[in-house]
Motif scaffolding. Structure first.
Motif, PDB file in Angstrom:
ATOM      1  N   LYS A 250       0.831  -1.218   0.000  1.00  0.00           N
ATOM      2  CA  LYS A 250       0.000   0.000   0.000  1.00  0.00           C
ATOM      3  C   LYS A 250       0.859   1.259   0.000  1.00  0.00           C
ATOM      4  O   LYS A 250       0.533   2.255  -0.664  1.00  0.00           O
ATOM      5  CB  LYS A 250      -0.930  -0.011   1.206  1.00  0.00           C
ATOM      6  CG  LYS A 250      -1.891   1.159   1.247  1.00  0.00           C
ATOM      7  CD  LYS A 250      -2.836   1.051   2.443  1.00  0.00           C
ATOM      8  CE  LYS A 250      -3.812   2.222   2.472  1.00  0.00           C
ATOM      9  NZ  LYS A 250      -4.754   2.117   3.639  1.00  0.00           N
ATOM     10  N   ALA A 251       1.972   1.219   0.730  1.00  0.00           N
ATOM     11  CA  ALA A 251       2.854   2.392   0.826  1.00  0.00           C
ATOM     12  C   ALA A 251       3.830   2.499  -0.342  1.00  0.00           C
ATOM     13  O   ALA A 251       4.549   3.499  -0.453  1.00  0.00           O
ATOM     14  CB  ALA A 251       3.632   2.348   2.136  1.00  0.00           C
ATOM     15  N   GLY A 252       3.890   1.477  -1.204  1.00  0.00           N
ATOM     16  CA  GLY A 252       4.790   1.514  -2.347  1.00  0.00           C
ATOM     17  C   GLY A 252       6.190   1.022  -2.066  1.00  0.00           C
ATOM     18  O   GLY A 252       7.073   1.119  -2.924  1.00  0.00           O
ATOM     19  N   ARG A 253       6.418   0.518  -0.856  1.00  0.00           N
ATOM     20  CA  ARG A 253       7.752  -0.010  -0.526  1.00  0.00           C
ATOM     21  C   ARG A 253       8.016  -1.326  -1.235  1.00  0.00           C
ATOM     22  O   ARG A 253       9.160  -1.686  -1.514  1.00  0.00           O
ATOM     23  CB  ARG A 253       7.900  -0.189   0.988  1.00  0.00           C
ATOM     24  CG  ARG A 253       7.959   1.111   1.767  1.00  0.00           C
ATOM     25  CD  ARG A 253       8.222   0.858   3.239  1.00  0.00           C
ATOM     26  NE  ARG A 253       7.095   0.194   3.877  1.00  0.00           N
ATOM     27  CZ  ARG A 253       6.087   0.801   4.471  1.00  0.00           C
ATOM     28  NH1 ARG A 253       6.049   2.129   4.500  1.00  0.00           N
ATOM     29  NH2 ARG A 253       5.102   0.123   5.038  1.00  0.00           N
ATOM     30  N   LEU A 254       6.940  -2.086  -1.500  1.00  0.00           N
ATOM     31  CA  LEU A 254       7.040  -3.358  -2.204  1.00  0.00           C
ATOM     32  C   LEU A 254       5.985  -3.391  -3.302  1.00  0.00           C
ATOM     33  O   LEU A 254       4.939  -2.737  -3.204  1.00  0.00           O
ATOM     34  CB  LEU A 254       6.840  -4.538  -1.250  1.00  0.00           C
ATOM     35  CG  LEU A 254       7.919  -4.752  -0.179  1.00  0.00           C
ATOM     36  CD1 LEU A 254       7.510  -5.863   0.776  1.00  0.00           C
ATOM     37  CD2 LEU A 254       9.271  -5.080  -0.818  1.00  0.00           C
TER      38      LEU A 254
END
Length: 298
Positions: A250-254
């Motif tokens: 959701k946060a774009g880290r993965l």
């Protein structure tokens, strides 16, 4: 079972009422039953507890000592019973919970402030480990387990289900490319666990079949949390329960990869506890709270 506790109760009543007749009336017994009880107690102790005269009944020195000691012990026993009875209705005391670091960090710890606010008399001792602990040896009240259940001695409460997903960091994919098919994994670092797995490979749906594909890579990790951090750092592609990486996606880290080949497998998540522990208010409260508050990303 002998009548020693009944005899003690009768003795204490006689000593407080001052006569066999008054004690019999208070206890709804006959005077002869009270007399037999006192005689039985004196015979067992080997001393005289009362000095009997035609006008009065008085405690002997041994009787006074016995009364004072028994009054303390009976009082302590009543306090213990009252405490246990209160515990059955009001959650209180120390609650030991064991879970994997991945589940503990992502799912349990964020809920603890709400649990503490609702049950301020319960102290939670949370232990996070990927080792499978024995509840009895570790004196744990509840253990959260992910995957197949093996310990048939324990009761299980299902908390949810989480699918599996392949993920990698945007930085890693920018450097190494995004795999389009499972065969493309030959050119990628696949992050693996250093502890023994039941199958040495990752499953993929190819056509109508699910196949296990061996994977290789430069890094191993000894826990789900270690492998997750490796993936975020750009070390390679990891396979995780989605609950563990949902916030990162959701946060774009993965980023999820090879979704079209996902076989749809997943893992059930259970709370395990000993059958006899279910009656403890603190255990019931935590299980019911998890059932109500737990939201597992799928």
């Amino acid at each position: 079972m002998d009548n020693r506790f009944g005899d003690i109760e009768i003795f204490l009543t006689v000593s407080s009422e001052g006569s066999f007749a008054a004690a019999a009336k208070a206890l709804r017994l006959t005077p002869s039953a009270v007399s037999r009880s006192i005689a039985r107690l004196e015979q067992r102790l080997g001393v005289s507890l009362f000095r009997r005269t035609t006008r009065a009944l008085a405690l002997t020195r041994e009787g006074l000592a016995y009364r004072d000691r028994m009054a303390v012990l009976i009082g302590d026993m009543m306090d213990v019973e009252a405490s246990l009875s209160q515990d059955r209705n009001e959650p209180r005391g120390l609650l030991r919970v064991n879970a994997s670091p991945s589940f503990g960090v992502e799912c349990l710890i964020p809920l603890l402030p709400r649990f503490a606010e609702r049950y301020p008399a319960v102290t939670v001792d949370l232990s996070l480990s990927d080792m499978i602990v024995d509840l009895v040896e570790e004196r744990a009240d509840i253990a959260i387990r992910i995957g197949p259940l093996r310990d048939t001695r324990l009761r299980a409460k299902k908390l949810g289900h989480s699918r599996m997903a392949l993920v990698a960091s945007p930085d890693y994919l920018a450097r190494c490319g995004t795999p389009q098919t499972p065969d493309d994994l030959d050119g990628h670092d696949c992050l693996r666990f250093s502890f023994r797995r039941s199958v040495d490979g990752w499953p993929f749906r190819v056509g109508k079949r699910v196949v296990q594909r061996p994977v290789e890579g430069s890094f191993f990790g000894n826990s789900g949390e270690v492998v997750r951090q490796m993936a975020i750092a750009g070390c390679g592609i990891a396979r995780h329960g989605y609950f563990h990486v949902a916030s990162d996606v959701k946060a774009g880290r993965l980023v999820e990869v090879l979704e079209a080949y996902n076989p749809g497998d997943g893992e059930d998540i259970h709370a395990l506890y000993a059958a006899e522990d279910r009656s403890a208010a603190r255990v019931r409260a935590f299980l019911d709270f998890l059932d109500e508050a737990m939201v597992i990303a799928e």
